[in-house]
Write an enzyme that holds these catalytic residues in place. Structure first.
Site, PDB file in Angstrom:
ATOM      1  N   LYS A   1     -49.868 -20.493  49.114  1.00  0.00           N
ATOM      2  CA  LYS A   1     -49.824 -21.026  47.750  1.00  0.00           C
ATOM      3  C   LYS A   1     -50.754 -22.248  47.639  1.00  0.00           C
ATOM      4  CE  LYS A   1     -46.139 -24.434  47.809  1.00  0.00           C
ATOM      5  NZ  LYS A   1     -45.004 -25.072  47.223  1.00  0.00           N
TER       6      LYS A   1
ATOM      7  N   LYS B   1     -50.426 -29.267  46.954  1.00  0.00           N
ATOM      8  CA  LYS B   1     -50.918 -30.649  46.908  1.00  0.00           C
ATOM      9  C   LYS B   1     -51.297 -31.143  48.285  1.00  0.00           C
ATOM     10  CE  LYS B   1     -47.046 -31.713  44.544  1.00  0.00           C
ATOM     11  NZ  LYS B   1     -46.041 -32.337  43.724  1.00  0.00           N
TER      12      LYS B   1
ATOM     13  N   LYS C   1     -41.788 -27.664  55.974  1.00  0.00           N
ATOM     14  CA  LYS C   1     -42.040 -29.109  56.009  1.00  0.00           C
ATOM     15  C   LYS C   1     -41.701 -29.690  57.365  1.00  0.00           C
ATOM     16  CE  LYS C   1     -42.175 -30.455  51.223  1.00  0.00           C
ATOM     17  NZ  LYS C   1     -41.630 -31.279  50.147  1.00  0.00           N
TER      18      LYS C   1
HETATM   19  P1  TYM Z   1     -43.158 -29.628  43.336  1.00  0.00           P
HETATM   20  O1  TYM Z   1     -43.385 -31.060  42.986  1.00  0.00           O
HETATM   21  O2  TYM Z   1     -43.609 -29.161  44.671  1.00  0.00           O
HETATM   22  O3  TYM Z   1     -43.812 -28.703  42.267  1.00  0.00           O
HETATM   23  C1  TYM Z   1     -43.608 -28.910  40.872  1.00  0.00           C
HETATM   24  C2  TYM Z   1     -43.587 -27.576  40.148  1.00  0.00           C
HETATM   25  O4  TYM Z   1     -44.809 -26.871  40.368  1.00  0.00           O
HETATM   26  C3  TYM Z   1     -44.524 -25.546  40.810  1.00  0.00           C
HETATM   27  N1  TYM Z   1     -45.605 -25.133  41.730  1.00  0.00           N
HETATM   28  C4  TYM Z   1     -46.335 -24.031  41.585  1.00  0.00           C
HETATM   29  N2  TYM Z   1     -46.315 -23.055  40.662  1.00  0.00           N
HETATM   30  C5  TYM Z   1     -47.217 -22.052  40.780  1.00  0.00           C
HETATM   31  N3  TYM Z   1     -48.134 -21.994  41.777  1.00  0.00           N
HETATM   32  C6  TYM Z   1     -48.194 -22.951  42.728  1.00  0.00           C
HETATM   33  N4  TYM Z   1     -49.114 -22.882  43.694  1.00  0.00           N
HETATM   34  C7  TYM Z   1     -47.259 -24.041  42.664  1.00  0.00           C
HETATM   35  N5  TYM Z   1     -47.042 -25.134  43.416  1.00  0.00           N
HETATM   36  C8  TYM Z   1     -46.027 -25.799  42.837  1.00  0.00           C
HETATM   37  C9  TYM Z   1     -43.185 -25.661  41.510  1.00  0.00           C
HETATM   38  O5  TYM Z   1     -42.521 -24.415  41.563  1.00  0.00           O
HETATM   39  C10 TYM Z   1     -42.458 -26.652  40.640  1.00  0.00           C
HETATM   40  O6  TYM Z   1     -41.871 -26.009  39.534  1.00  0.00           O
HETATM   41  N6  TYM Z   1     -38.339 -29.606  44.584  1.00  0.00           N
HETATM   42  C11 TYM Z   1     -39.256 -29.559  43.469  1.00  0.00           C
HETATM   43  C12 TYM Z   1     -39.055 -30.690  42.478  1.00  0.00           C
HETATM   44  C13 TYM Z   1     -37.665 -30.783  41.956  1.00  0.00           C
HETATM   45  C14 TYM Z   1     -37.092 -29.972  40.942  1.00  0.00           C
HETATM   46  C15 TYM Z   1     -35.774 -30.464  40.788  1.00  0.00           C
HETATM   47  C16 TYM Z   1     -37.562 -28.898  40.199  1.00  0.00           C
HETATM   48  C17 TYM Z   1     -36.742 -31.701  42.342  1.00  0.00           C
HETATM   49  N7  TYM Z   1     -35.591 -31.489  41.642  1.00  0.00           N
HETATM   50  C18 TYM Z   1     -34.901 -29.867  39.883  1.00  0.00           C
HETATM   51  C19 TYM Z   1     -36.673 -28.324  39.279  1.00  0.00           C
HETATM   52  C20 TYM Z   1     -35.375 -28.805  39.141  1.00  0.00           C
HETATM   53  C21 TYM Z   1     -40.669 -29.690  44.000  1.00  0.00           C
HETATM   54  O7  TYM Z   1     -40.898 -30.203  45.067  1.00  0.00           O
HETATM   55  O8  TYM Z   1     -41.623 -29.273  43.137  1.00  0.00           O
END
Ligand code: TYM
Length: 334
Positions: free
Chosen positions: A197, A200, A115
Protein backbone atom coordinates in the site's frame (compact mmCIF):
# COMPACT_ATOMS: atom_id res chain seq x y z
CA UNK A 1 -28.07 9.63 17.17
CA UNK A 2 -26.96 13.15 17.88
CA UNK A 3 -28.97 16.25 16.99
CA UNK A 4 -31.30 14.02 15.01
CA UNK A 5 -28.54 12.62 12.82
CA UNK A 6 -26.48 9.43 12.77
CA UNK A 7 -22.94 9.89 14.03
CA UNK A 8 -19.76 9.48 12.01
CA UNK A 9 -16.22 9.28 13.37
CA UNK A 10 -12.85 9.06 11.68
CA UNK A 11 -9.28 10.12 12.27
CA UNK A 12 -5.79 10.30 10.87
CA UNK A 13 -2.38 10.20 12.36
CA UNK A 14 -0.24 13.29 12.21
CA UNK A 15 2.80 11.13 11.60
CA UNK A 16 4.83 11.61 8.44
CA UNK A 17 3.50 13.45 5.41
CA UNK A 18 0.03 12.66 4.23
CA UNK A 19 -0.11 10.70 0.98
CA UNK A 20 -2.48 10.56 -1.93
CA UNK A 21 -3.62 7.23 -0.40
CA UNK A 22 -4.79 9.02 2.75
CA UNK A 23 -6.58 11.56 0.62
CA UNK A 24 -8.30 9.25 -1.86
CA UNK A 25 -8.96 6.45 0.63
CA UNK A 26 -10.30 8.63 3.41
CA UNK A 27 -10.20 12.43 3.44
CA UNK A 28 -11.87 12.93 0.06
CA UNK A 29 -14.82 10.81 1.17
CA UNK A 30 -15.27 12.81 4.35
CA UNK A 31 -16.27 15.99 2.56
CA UNK A 32 -20.04 16.60 2.46
CA UNK A 33 -20.95 13.75 4.80
CA UNK A 34 -22.01 16.34 7.36
CA UNK A 35 -25.33 16.84 5.56
CA UNK A 36 -26.27 13.30 6.52
CA UNK A 37 -24.22 12.68 9.66
CA UNK A 38 -23.00 14.46 12.76
CA UNK A 39 -19.28 14.20 11.96
CA UNK A 40 -16.25 14.02 14.23
CA UNK A 41 -12.81 14.04 12.62
CA UNK A 42 -9.90 13.75 14.96
CA UNK A 43 -6.19 14.38 14.57
CA UNK A 44 -5.18 11.28 16.50
CA UNK A 45 -2.01 12.44 18.19
CA UNK A 46 -2.25 9.90 21.03
CA UNK A 47 -1.85 7.20 18.41
CA UNK A 48 1.20 8.92 16.95
CA UNK A 49 3.41 8.44 19.99
CA UNK A 50 3.29 4.64 19.68
CA UNK A 51 6.27 5.37 17.42
CA UNK A 52 8.95 7.72 18.76
CA UNK A 53 8.29 11.34 17.68
CA UNK A 54 10.16 14.60 17.81
CA UNK A 55 7.85 16.79 19.97
CA UNK A 56 8.27 19.96 17.91
CA UNK A 57 7.64 18.17 14.65
CA UNK A 58 4.64 16.28 16.04
CA UNK A 59 3.04 19.53 17.20
CA UNK A 60 3.62 21.16 13.81
CA UNK A 61 2.30 18.18 11.91
CA UNK A 62 -0.80 17.91 14.08
CA UNK A 63 -1.69 21.52 13.31
CA UNK A 64 -0.90 21.05 9.66
CA UNK A 65 -3.17 18.01 9.52
CA UNK A 66 -6.04 19.93 11.06
CA UNK A 67 -5.59 22.62 8.42
CA UNK A 68 -5.43 19.99 5.68
CA UNK A 69 -8.80 18.65 6.85
CA UNK A 70 -10.23 22.14 6.31
CA UNK A 71 -8.30 22.70 3.07
CA UNK A 72 -9.74 19.44 1.72
CA UNK A 73 -13.18 20.96 2.07
CA UNK A 74 -14.36 19.86 5.50
CA UNK A 75 -16.26 22.79 7.00
CA UNK A 76 -15.12 23.25 10.61
CA UNK A 77 -18.40 24.94 11.51
CA UNK A 78 -20.42 21.92 10.44
CA UNK A 79 -17.97 19.18 11.43
CA UNK A 80 -16.11 18.69 14.68
CA UNK A 81 -12.37 18.80 13.86
CA UNK A 82 -10.22 18.39 16.95
CA UNK A 83 -7.06 16.98 18.51
CA UNK A 84 -7.50 13.64 20.25
CA UNK A 85 -5.16 14.77 23.06
CA UNK A 86 -7.53 17.63 23.92
CA UNK A 87 -10.27 15.20 24.94
CA UNK A 88 -9.13 13.12 27.89
CA UNK A 89 -12.04 10.70 27.51
CA UNK A 90 -10.20 8.84 24.73
CA UNK A 91 -7.48 7.62 27.06
CA UNK A 92 -9.92 6.97 29.91
CA UNK A 93 -12.27 4.85 27.83
CA UNK A 94 -9.31 3.06 26.25
CA UNK A 95 -8.24 1.89 29.71
CA UNK A 96 -11.66 0.45 30.43
CA UNK A 97 -11.84 -1.24 27.03
CA UNK A 98 -8.36 -2.70 27.55
CA UNK A 99 -9.98 -4.77 30.26
CA UNK A 100 -12.47 -6.12 27.72
CA UNK A 101 -9.97 -7.02 24.99
CA UNK A 102 -7.95 -10.23 24.80
CA UNK A 103 -4.22 -10.49 24.18
CA UNK A 104 -5.00 -13.11 21.54
CA UNK A 105 -7.13 -10.63 19.61
CA UNK A 106 -4.41 -7.99 19.64
CA UNK A 107 -1.79 -10.56 18.66
CA UNK A 108 -3.68 -11.19 15.44
CA UNK A 109 -3.61 -7.55 14.27
CA UNK A 110 -1.58 -7.36 11.08
CA UNK A 111 -0.73 -3.69 11.57
CA UNK A 112 0.82 -4.50 14.94
CA UNK A 113 2.90 -7.27 13.36
CA UNK A 114 4.06 -4.96 10.56
CA UNK A 115 4.89 -2.07 12.88
CA UNK A 116 6.62 -4.33 15.40
CA UNK A 117 8.80 -5.65 12.59
CA UNK A 118 9.59 -2.10 11.43
CA UNK A 119 10.33 -0.76 14.93
CA UNK A 120 11.94 -3.81 16.50
CA UNK A 121 13.82 -1.60 18.97
CA UNK A 122 10.61 -0.06 20.36
CA UNK A 123 7.82 -2.62 20.58
CA UNK A 124 6.01 -0.80 23.35
CA UNK A 125 2.71 -1.70 25.01
CA UNK A 126 1.02 1.27 23.31
CA UNK A 127 1.79 -0.18 19.91
CA UNK A 128 0.16 -3.42 21.03
CA UNK A 129 -2.98 -1.82 22.50
CA UNK A 130 -3.28 0.78 19.72
CA UNK A 131 -6.45 -0.87 18.31
CA UNK A 132 -8.15 -0.53 21.71
CA UNK A 133 -7.52 3.21 21.69
CA UNK A 134 -8.98 3.28 18.20
CA UNK A 135 -12.06 1.42 19.48
CA UNK A 136 -12.34 3.99 22.28
CA UNK A 137 -12.19 6.84 19.73
CA UNK A 138 -15.10 5.43 17.82
CA UNK A 139 -17.26 4.20 20.70
CA UNK A 140 -16.83 7.38 22.71
CA UNK A 141 -18.95 9.24 20.15
CA UNK A 142 -21.42 6.36 19.67
CA UNK A 143 -20.47 6.42 15.98
CA UNK A 144 -22.73 4.62 13.53
CA UNK A 145 -20.30 4.82 10.63
CA UNK A 146 -16.54 5.04 10.26
CA UNK A 147 -15.14 6.01 6.85
CA UNK A 148 -11.69 4.43 6.42
CA UNK A 149 -9.46 2.77 3.84
CA UNK A 150 -9.33 -1.02 3.63
CA UNK A 151 -6.18 -1.23 5.78
CA UNK A 152 -8.22 -0.21 8.86
CA UNK A 153 -10.91 -2.88 8.43
CA UNK A 154 -9.34 -5.32 10.86
CA UNK A 155 -9.27 -2.65 13.57
CA UNK A 156 -12.87 -1.83 12.89
CA UNK A 157 -13.91 -5.47 13.20
CA UNK A 158 -12.19 -5.57 16.56
CA UNK A 159 -14.02 -2.40 17.61
CA UNK A 160 -17.31 -4.09 16.79
CA UNK A 161 -16.32 -7.19 18.78
CA UNK A 162 -15.36 -5.10 21.81
CA UNK A 163 -18.60 -3.09 21.62
CA UNK A 164 -20.70 -6.24 21.36
CA UNK A 165 -18.83 -7.89 24.21
CA UNK A 166 -19.33 -4.86 26.45
CA UNK A 167 -23.00 -4.58 25.49
CA UNK A 168 -23.39 -8.29 26.20
CA UNK A 169 -22.32 -7.71 29.81
CA UNK A 170 -23.89 -4.30 30.55
CA UNK A 171 -26.79 -3.85 28.13
CA UNK A 172 -26.92 -1.50 25.16
CA UNK A 173 -24.19 0.96 26.06
CA UNK A 174 -22.38 1.34 22.72
CA UNK A 175 -23.57 1.77 19.18
CA UNK A 176 -21.93 -0.97 17.10
CA UNK A 177 -20.28 0.91 14.18
CA UNK A 178 -20.17 0.03 10.50
CA UNK A 179 -17.25 0.68 8.17
CA UNK A 180 -17.79 3.03 5.25
CA UNK A 181 -15.38 2.19 2.46
CA UNK A 182 -15.26 4.37 -0.68
CA UNK A 183 -16.02 2.71 -4.01
CA UNK A 184 -12.70 3.69 -5.57
CA UNK A 185 -9.42 4.56 -3.93
CA UNK A 186 -9.95 2.44 -0.80
CA UNK A 187 -6.51 0.94 -1.29
CA UNK A 188 -4.01 3.02 -3.22
CA UNK A 189 -0.79 1.11 -3.79
CA UNK A 190 2.85 2.19 -3.86
CA UNK A 191 3.95 3.61 -7.23
CA UNK A 192 7.18 1.63 -6.97
CA UNK A 193 5.77 -1.68 -5.74
CA UNK A 194 2.07 -2.16 -6.50
CA UNK A 195 1.94 -5.12 -4.11
CA UNK A 196 2.38 -2.75 -1.14
CA UNK A 197 0.00 0.00 0.00
CA UNK A 198 1.07 3.61 -0.51
CA UNK A 199 2.36 4.60 2.90
CA UNK A 200 3.57 7.71 4.73
CA UNK A 201 6.46 5.75 6.11
CA UNK A 202 7.79 4.33 2.82
CA UNK A 203 11.51 4.99 2.59
CA UNK A 204 11.45 5.31 -1.20
CA UNK A 205 10.29 8.89 -1.94
CA UNK A 206 9.09 7.88 -5.41
CA UNK A 207 6.68 5.32 -3.96
CA UNK A 208 4.21 7.87 -2.59
CA UNK A 209 2.71 11.11 -3.80
CA UNK A 210 2.50 13.51 -0.88
CA UNK A 211 -0.36 15.97 -0.57
CA UNK A 212 2.07 18.88 -0.58
CA UNK A 213 4.13 17.70 -3.59
CA UNK A 214 4.47 20.35 -6.30
CA UNK A 215 3.15 19.65 -9.82
CA UNK A 216 6.58 18.76 -11.29
CA UNK A 217 7.24 16.24 -8.55
CA UNK A 218 3.79 14.70 -9.00
CA UNK A 219 4.28 14.39 -12.76
CA UNK A 220 7.72 12.88 -12.29
CA UNK A 221 6.48 10.31 -9.77
CA UNK A 222 3.59 9.28 -12.02
CA UNK A 223 5.86 8.93 -15.04
CA UNK A 224 8.24 6.76 -13.05
CA UNK A 225 5.48 4.52 -11.69
CA UNK A 226 6.29 0.83 -12.06
CA UNK A 227 4.01 -0.87 -14.60
CA UNK A 228 4.50 -3.94 -16.83
CA UNK A 229 5.33 -4.92 -20.39
CA UNK A 230 1.79 -5.86 -21.48
CA UNK A 231 1.35 -2.56 -23.31
CA UNK A 232 -2.43 -2.43 -22.75
CA UNK A 233 -4.37 -0.32 -20.30
CA UNK A 234 -6.69 -2.87 -18.72
CA UNK A 235 -8.19 -3.05 -15.24
CA UNK A 236 -7.11 -6.49 -14.05
CA UNK A 237 -5.11 -8.20 -11.34
CA UNK A 238 -2.36 -9.31 -13.70
CA UNK A 239 -1.45 -5.64 -14.19
CA UNK A 240 -1.34 -4.28 -10.62
CA UNK A 241 0.67 -1.16 -11.50
CA UNK A 242 -1.72 -0.08 -14.27
CA UNK A 243 -4.70 -1.07 -12.15
CA UNK A 244 -3.45 1.20 -9.38
CA UNK A 245 -3.00 4.10 -11.81
CA UNK A 246 -6.53 3.51 -13.09
CA UNK A 247 -7.77 3.62 -9.48
CA UNK A 248 -5.96 6.90 -8.91
CA UNK A 249 -7.24 8.43 -12.14
CA UNK A 250 -10.70 7.18 -11.46
CA UNK A 251 -10.79 8.54 -7.88
CA UNK A 252 -9.44 11.92 -9.04
CA UNK A 253 -11.79 12.36 -11.99
CA UNK A 254 -14.92 10.59 -10.77
CA UNK A 255 -14.91 8.33 -13.84
CA UNK A 256 -15.52 4.62 -13.37
CA UNK A 257 -12.58 2.24 -14.09
CA UNK A 258 -14.42 0.82 -17.16
CA UNK A 259 -14.77 4.33 -18.57
CA UNK A 260 -11.07 4.96 -18.01
CA UNK A 261 -10.17 1.76 -19.86
CA UNK A 262 -12.32 2.91 -22.79
CA UNK A 263 -10.87 6.42 -22.75
CA UNK A 264 -7.31 5.07 -23.06
CA UNK A 265 -8.02 2.21 -25.45
CA UNK A 266 -5.09 1.99 -27.91
CA UNK A 267 -3.06 4.64 -26.06
CA UNK A 268 0.42 4.08 -24.65
CA UNK A 269 1.51 3.97 -21.01
CA UNK A 270 3.35 7.30 -21.40
CA UNK A 271 0.18 9.16 -22.38
CA UNK A 272 -1.78 7.49 -19.64
CA UNK A 273 0.78 8.32 -16.95
CA UNK A 274 0.76 11.96 -18.03
CA UNK A 275 -3.03 12.04 -17.77
CA UNK A 276 -2.86 10.45 -14.30
CA UNK A 277 -0.31 13.05 -13.17
CA UNK A 278 -2.45 15.89 -14.49
CA UNK A 279 -5.55 14.52 -12.78
CA UNK A 280 -3.69 14.32 -9.45
CA UNK A 281 -2.32 17.86 -9.85
CA UNK A 282 -5.80 19.20 -10.58
CA UNK A 283 -7.06 17.71 -7.31
CA UNK A 284 -4.13 18.67 -5.09
CA UNK A 285 -3.42 22.17 -6.38
CA UNK A 286 -6.59 23.80 -4.98
CA UNK A 287 -6.11 21.93 -1.69
CA UNK A 288 -2.57 23.28 -1.41
CA UNK A 289 -3.69 26.82 -2.22
CA UNK A 290 -6.41 26.71 0.45
CA UNK A 291 -3.91 25.31 2.92
CA UNK A 292 -1.55 28.25 2.31
CA UNK A 293 -4.40 30.68 2.94
CA UNK A 294 -5.43 29.00 6.18
CA UNK A 295 -1.86 28.89 7.36
CA UNK A 296 -1.83 32.68 7.42
CA UNK A 297 -4.83 32.93 9.72
CA UNK A 298 -3.65 31.80 13.14
CA UNK A 299 -6.54 33.37 15.07
CA UNK A 300 -9.15 31.63 12.94
CA UNK A 301 -7.52 28.21 13.34
CA UNK A 302 -7.01 28.71 17.08
CA UNK A 303 -10.69 29.54 17.44
CA UNK A 304 -11.66 26.33 15.68
CA UNK A 305 -9.33 24.28 17.83
CA UNK A 306 -10.81 25.66 21.02
CA UNK A 307 -14.49 25.49 20.05
CA UNK A 308 -14.28 22.00 18.62
CA UNK A 309 -12.33 20.55 21.55
CA UNK A 310 -15.17 21.71 23.79
CA UNK A 311 -17.81 20.29 21.51
CA UNK A 312 -16.03 16.92 21.28
CA UNK A 313 -15.46 16.80 25.04
CA UNK A 314 -19.12 17.36 25.73
CA UNK A 315 -20.22 14.34 23.69
CA UNK A 316 -17.30 12.21 24.86
CA UNK A 317 -17.97 12.90 28.52
CA UNK A 318 -21.59 11.83 28.18
CA UNK A 319 -20.55 8.36 26.99
CA UNK A 320 -17.69 8.10 29.45
CA UNK A 321 -19.88 8.84 32.47
CA UNK A 322 -22.37 6.23 31.33
CA UNK A 323 -19.62 3.61 30.94
CA UNK A 324 -18.08 4.47 34.30
CA UNK A 325 -21.46 3.94 36.01
CA UNK A 326 -21.99 0.66 34.19
CA UNK A 327 -18.67 -0.83 35.27
CA UNK A 328 -19.26 0.23 38.87
CA UNK A 329 -17.14 3.31 39.50
CA UNK A 330 -18.59 5.46 42.30
CA UNK A 331 -20.76 8.43 41.32
CA UNK A 332 -19.18 11.86 41.51
CA UNK A 333 -20.27 13.91 44.49
CA UNK A 334 -21.45 17.34 43.37
P1 TYM B 1 -3.76 6.45 9.06
O1 TYM B 1 -3.36 7.76 9.66
O2 TYM B 1 -2.69 5.46 8.79
O3 TYM B 1 -4.54 6.68 7.73
C1 TYM B 1 -5.62 7.62 7.65
C2 TYM B 1 -6.67 7.11 6.68
O4 TYM B 1 -6.09 6.90 5.39
C3 TYM B 1 -6.41 5.59 4.92
N1 TYM B 1 -5.29 5.12 4.10
C4 TYM B 1 -5.40 4.68 2.84
N2 TYM B 1 -6.47 4.55 2.04
C5 TYM B 1 -6.26 4.08 0.78
N3 TYM B 1 -5.03 3.75 0.31
C6 TYM B 1 -3.93 3.87 1.09
N4 TYM B 1 -2.73 3.55 0.60
C7 TYM B 1 -4.08 4.35 2.43
N5 TYM B 1 -3.23 4.59 3.45
C8 TYM B 1 -3.98 5.06 4.46
C9 TYM B 1 -6.59 4.78 6.19
O5 TYM B 1 -7.38 3.63 5.96
C10 TYM B 1 -7.27 5.76 7.11
O6 TYM B 1 -8.66 5.77 6.88
N6 TYM B 1 -5.49 3.98 13.02
C11 TYM B 1 -5.84 4.95 12.01
C12 TYM B 1 -6.26 6.29 12.58
C13 TYM B 1 -7.39 6.19 13.55
C14 TYM B 1 -8.76 6.04 13.24
C15 TYM B 1 -9.42 6.02 14.49
C16 TYM B 1 -9.46 5.90 12.05
C17 TYM B 1 -7.26 6.28 14.90
N7 TYM B 1 -8.50 6.15 15.47
C18 TYM B 1 -10.80 5.84 14.56
C19 TYM B 1 -10.85 5.74 12.14
C20 TYM B 1 -11.49 5.71 13.37
C21 TYM B 1 -4.61 5.22 11.15
O7 TYM B 1 -3.50 5.01 11.57
O8 TYM B 1 -4.89 5.79 9.96
Amino acid sequence: MLNGKKVLFSGMQATGNLTLGNYLGALKNWVNLCEEYECFYSVVDLHSITVRQDPTILRQRARKLLMIYIAAGIDPEKNCLYYQSHVSGHAELAWILNCFTYMGELNRMTQFKDKAAKHADNINAGLFTYPVLMAADILLYQADVVPVGIDQMQHLELTRDIAQRFNGVYGDVFTVPEAYIGKVGAKIMSLQDPAKKMSKSDENPHASIYLMDDPDTIMRKCKRAVTDSEGQILYREEQPGIRNLIDIYSACTGKRPEEVVKEFDGKGYGDFKTAVGEAVVSVLKPLQARYEELNKDKTYIDGIIKANAEKASYTATKTLRKVQRKVGFPDRVR
